[in-house]
Design an enzyme around this catalytic site. Structure first.
Site, PDB file in Angstrom:
ATOM      1  N   HIS A 401      33.092  42.172  27.436  1.00 30.09           N
ATOM      2  CA  HIS A 401      32.609  42.986  26.320  1.00 30.09           C
ATOM      3  C   HIS A 401      32.716  42.168  25.040  1.00 30.09           C
ATOM      4  O   HIS A 401      33.663  41.394  24.869  1.00 30.09           O
ATOM      5  CB  HIS A 401      33.421  44.280  26.209  1.00 30.09           C
ATOM      6  CG  HIS A 401      32.798  45.301  25.309  1.00 30.09           C
ATOM      7  ND1 HIS A 401      33.008  45.322  23.947  1.00 30.09           N
ATOM      8  CD2 HIS A 401      31.953  46.334  25.580  1.00 30.09           C
ATOM      9  CE1 HIS A 401      32.324  46.325  23.413  1.00 30.09           C
ATOM     10  NE2 HIS A 401      31.678  46.953  24.369  1.00 30.09           N
ATOM     11  N   GLU A 454      30.752  49.974  32.120  1.00 32.26           N
ATOM     12  CA  GLU A 454      29.705  50.060  33.119  1.00 32.26           C
ATOM     13  C   GLU A 454      30.226  49.935  34.546  1.00 32.26           C
ATOM     14  O   GLU A 454      29.611  50.436  35.477  1.00 32.26           O
ATOM     15  CB  GLU A 454      28.649  48.979  32.839  1.00 32.26           C
ATOM     16  CG  GLU A 454      27.915  49.224  31.525  1.00 32.26           C
ATOM     17  CD  GLU A 454      27.286  47.972  30.947  1.00 32.26           C
ATOM     18  OE1 GLU A 454      27.578  46.877  31.468  1.00 32.26           O
ATOM     19  OE2 GLU A 454      26.534  48.095  29.974  1.00 32.26           O
TER      20      GLU A 454
END
Length: 516
Positions: A401, A454
């Site tokens: 991320h 995700e």
């Protein structure tokens, strides 16, 4: 760009004009003006013993002419700018650029050890820098604006080093664990959590806004079957665009905050209905009207199959939706705010945000993370598959991320949701997560990559029976609440977002060649 093209790395001494055309304080303005004309310069430095006392420029001559004073009887000392700002000869040219820009100068005396050694003009700088903008920002701007604060917001924040994010003043994960989606929607719109009575009133406001207008419903079958492949995000974008036309969404500058709030409520309430109607139409089924008694998350699943969902599944999708409502100035939220800053209507801003969210690097990876787990297949194959992927430079979907440098709190929360739904299936995902982190640390030391939202989002949505092609639209169904809240915040204290770029092409101006 090389130094000779940009001016960077060069000293003022290298570009200044010298010897300097000077005047004494006791000379008349006429004498100084004649000297300026003779040498074709725009200023003279008023000096005494090589020490600059002042500067007399063409602007001063214009000022004197406007006063109707006799120049032949006026002394230079009366019209010069006293104690002029100077620049050291060994300073970098970029400092001269900054001074000229900040102070609106055209000429600047150059000194060394306090003595006048030259003068630098705007013309000198422009010649050397080839039209290098004087307001070029200092320092390098990081690619992707990483770490750059571009606005102030009360919506929330992401603290990547701490593994924490919040909506307004509340921990976002704690909200997902303790409150309903309608509560969090109310929080973003109003700045505080609702009481029980306020929640009921808010739900009553939402309920009639969920139905698709008849003019749009008539066009949905064509949108749902358009093109060789059904791309739900494209279909949603097209269908929602019709709402702006049908319900006359106008530029917010012409309508104001109250109209924006009504449009935001309508937008957020309608998104789930549009997503499911388009999906069912594409599969040859009739759309299902919203259930009048079900809340946001449960109603979303109800419109998929026409059956009231299992309470655990309804709560799971609600927790996912709450966890993804907002997340700092991500690409889609920033897009929405940029469009809003132009005064455009809410529909335009949301459509732009949808386009940004459709990208695989932003919202398009939950199904890809699930595909990766299926490619691995079994616990025994995990190590070999992961090592091969990392060594060959293949991206591990669902890992890493831009902001988080530790566990993504959304991923941790959704891991718990997945365990609650089906502990056995999650064990394989947890093994892959553990081994992926360990192999990344071994083969890519210094790169702290952990599962992002995700990774477990795909697992949770698969467990509740959500079709994979609806993973990203489901993300949009929650994030639209954050988008519309940001749109209203941007409009409430707006300034057009208009950044600059650092030009790195060939230095201008170059002579335009004649056509052969």
């Amino acid at each position: 760009m090389g130094e000779s093209g940009s001016g960077r790395g060069r000293s003022v001494r290298e570009i200044m004009s010298h010897p300097v055309i000077t005047a004494s304080p006791d000379e008349t303005v006429v004498e100084a003006a004649n000297r300026m004309r003779e040498h074709q310069v725009g200023s003279v430095v008023v000096a005494e013993d090589d020490r600059p006392l002042g500067i007399l420029t063409e602007r001063d001559l214009v000022r004197m002419a406007a006063s109707s004073r006799d120049p032949s009887g006026s002394k230079v000392s009366e019209w010069m700018t006293e104690t002029p700002e100077v620049i050291e000869a060994d300073h970098d040219v970029t400092e001269a650029f900054a001074t000229f820009h900040e102070r609106n100068f055209r000429h600047l005396p150059v000194v060394s050890a306090g003595k006048l050694v030259g003068i630098v003009s705007l013309r000198d700088l422009m010649r050397v820098a080839r039209i290098q903008p004087v307001d070029t920002p200092a320092g390098e701007v990081p690619k992707g604006l990483e770490g750059v604060a571009v606005a102030e917001t009360e919506m929330g924040d992401v603290r990547g080093q701490e593994g924490f994010y919040h909506y307004r003043q509340y921990n976002a994960v704690e909200l997902a664990e303790k409150r309903t989606l309608e509560d969090v929607w109310y929080l973003l719109y109003n700045g505080e959590l609702p009481t029980k009575a306020e929640r009921e009133e808010f739900i009553e406001e939402i309920r009639p806004l969920r139905n698709i207008p008849e003019p749009i419903m008539e066009l949905l079958p064509s949108i749902a079957r358009m093109g060789e492949h059904f791309i739900p995000m494209d279909a949603l974008r097209s269908a929602y665009s019709l709402l702006g036309t049908t319900e006359d969404f106008r530029p917010w500058l012409d309508e104001g905050q109250e109209a924006l709030r009504k449009q935001g409520m309508r937008t957020c309430a309608l998104f789930p209905t549009l997503v499911m109607a388009l999906y069912r139409l594409n599969k040859g089924r009739d759309p299902i009207d919203p259930h009048p008694e079900l809340p946001y998350g449960a109603n979303y699943l109800y419109m998929l199959r026409g059956e009231e969902p299992d309470p655990d599944h309804a709560r799971a999708v609600e927790q996912y939706l709450i966890a993804t409502i907002d997340h700092g100035f991500n690409a889609s939220t920033f897009t929405a705010r940029v469009i809003t800053s132009t005064g455009a209507d809410m529909c335009s801003a949301v459509v732009g945000a949808l386009g940004a969210l459709s990208g695989p690097l932003h919202g398009g990876a939950p199904s890809r993370a699930l595909d990766m787990l299926e490619d691995i297949g079994s616990p025994e194959a995990a190590d070999a598959w992961l090592r091969n992927a990392v060594e060959s430079g293949k991206r591990l979907m669902g890992f890493g991320h831009r902001v988080y440098k530790t566990d993504d709190p959304r991923s941790v929360m959704l891991r718990g949701v997945a365990e609650r739904l089906d502990g056995e299936r999650v064990e394989f995902a947890k093994l892959v997560e553990k081994r992926a982190v360990e192999i990344l640390q071994e083969l890519k030391p210094g790169r702290n990559l952990y599962p992002n939202v995700e990774f477990y989002a795909g697992i949770v949505m698969d467990m509740i029976g959500m079709p994979r092609e609806l993973f990203t639209p489901t993300f949009a169904v929650s994030r639209v609440i954050g988008w519309t809240a940001h749109i209203m915040e941007q409009a409430s204290d707006n300034r057009l977002i208009r950044p600059s770029a650092r030009y790195v092409g060939p230095p201008p101006p170059q002579e335009v060649p004649a056509v052969d």
